[in-house]
Write a protein that holds these residues in place. Structure first.
Motif, PDB file in Angstrom:
ATOM      1  N   LEU A  22       0.837  -1.135  -0.117  1.00 35.08           N
ATOM      2  CA  LEU A  22       0.036  -0.004   0.043  1.00 35.08           C
ATOM      3  C   LEU A  22       0.817   1.246   0.041  1.00 35.08           C
ATOM      4  CD1 LEU A  22      -3.051   1.082   0.276  1.00 35.08           C
ATOM      5  CD2 LEU A  22      -2.992   0.970   2.576  1.00 35.08           C
ATOM      6  N   GLU A  23       1.796   1.317   0.892  1.00 39.77           N
ATOM      7  CA  GLU A  23       2.905   2.543   1.025  1.00 39.77           C
ATOM      8  C   GLU A  23       3.527   2.880  -0.250  1.00 39.77           C
ATOM      9  OE1 GLU A  23       4.961  -0.717   3.272  1.00 39.77           O
ATOM     10  OE2 GLU A  23       2.960  -0.154   2.918  1.00 39.77           O
ATOM     11  N   LEU A  39       5.600  -3.985 -10.161  1.00 36.72           N
ATOM     12  CA  LEU A  39       4.506  -3.380 -10.792  1.00 36.72           C
ATOM     13  C   LEU A  39       4.069  -2.148 -10.039  1.00 36.72           C
ATOM     14  CD1 LEU A  39       2.223  -6.036 -12.508  1.00 36.72           C
ATOM     15  CD2 LEU A  39       3.947  -4.778 -13.604  1.00 36.72           C
ATOM     16  N   GLY A  40       4.077  -0.974 -10.478  1.00 36.25           N
ATOM     17  CA  GLY A  40       3.888   0.281 -10.030  1.00 36.25           C
ATOM     18  C   GLY A  40       3.812   1.476 -10.913  1.00 36.25           C
ATOM     19  N   GLY A  41       4.114   2.632 -10.692  1.00 39.14           N
ATOM     20  CA  GLY A  41       4.128   3.554 -11.490  1.00 39.14           C
ATOM     21  C   GLY A  41       5.393   4.627 -11.203  1.00 39.14           C
ATOM     22  N   ASP A  42       5.352   5.535 -12.321  1.00 39.11           N
ATOM     23  CA  ASP A  42       6.849   6.594 -12.073  1.00 39.11           C
ATOM     24  C   ASP A  42       6.046   7.782 -11.046  1.00 39.11           C
ATOM     25  OD1 ASP A  42       5.405   8.105 -13.843  1.00 39.11           O
ATOM     26  OD2 ASP A  42       6.977   7.764 -15.318  1.00 39.11           O
TER      27      ASP A  42
END
Length: 119
Positions: A22-23, A39-42
């Motif tokens: 979550l963080e 897997l995430g975002g910039d």
């Protein structure tokens, strides 16, 4: 989203665990607690997948594809991020995932490797 197959592909590998942080607002794919895909975002929220590769191979891919960059918020020598809205072929992405999985698996102790693959 491009690469919609990625979640299923990562989870199809032996011993893989999936965890949402979550963080970080990111999903981690791990083997015995060691991450091989994030897997995430910039910082602009563009979706990325970050994988571990041998430094020379990662550098080669970054020179070939504008959508493969040094690992976002990671060690830039060993980790590489792929922009998921980019133009990298499924075959190249699958190869990167496979190599990352193999690298992390091989970094585990022989005992843990046996626990993952059996035998």
């Amino acid at each position: 989203m491009r690469y919609a197959w990625m979640d299923e592909y990562c989870l199809s590998k032996v011993g893989v665990e999936k965890e949402y942080k979550l963080e970080w607002d990111a999903t981690r794919y791990m083997i015995k607690g060691k991450m091989f895909v994030l897997l995430g975002g910039d910082k602009e929220g563009k979706p990325i997948a970050t994988v571990k590769l041998e430094p020379g191979h990662g550098e080669f891919l970054r020179q070939q594809y504008k959508d493969i960059v040094p690992g976002y918020y990671m060690n830039k020598e060993h980790w590489n991020s792929i922009y998921l809205e980019g133009e990298v072929s499924d075959e190249i992405v699958k190869d990167m995932l496979d190599k990352s999985y193999s690298l992390v698996l091989s970094s585990l102790s022989k005992k843990l490797q046996k626990e993952v693959v059996g035998g």
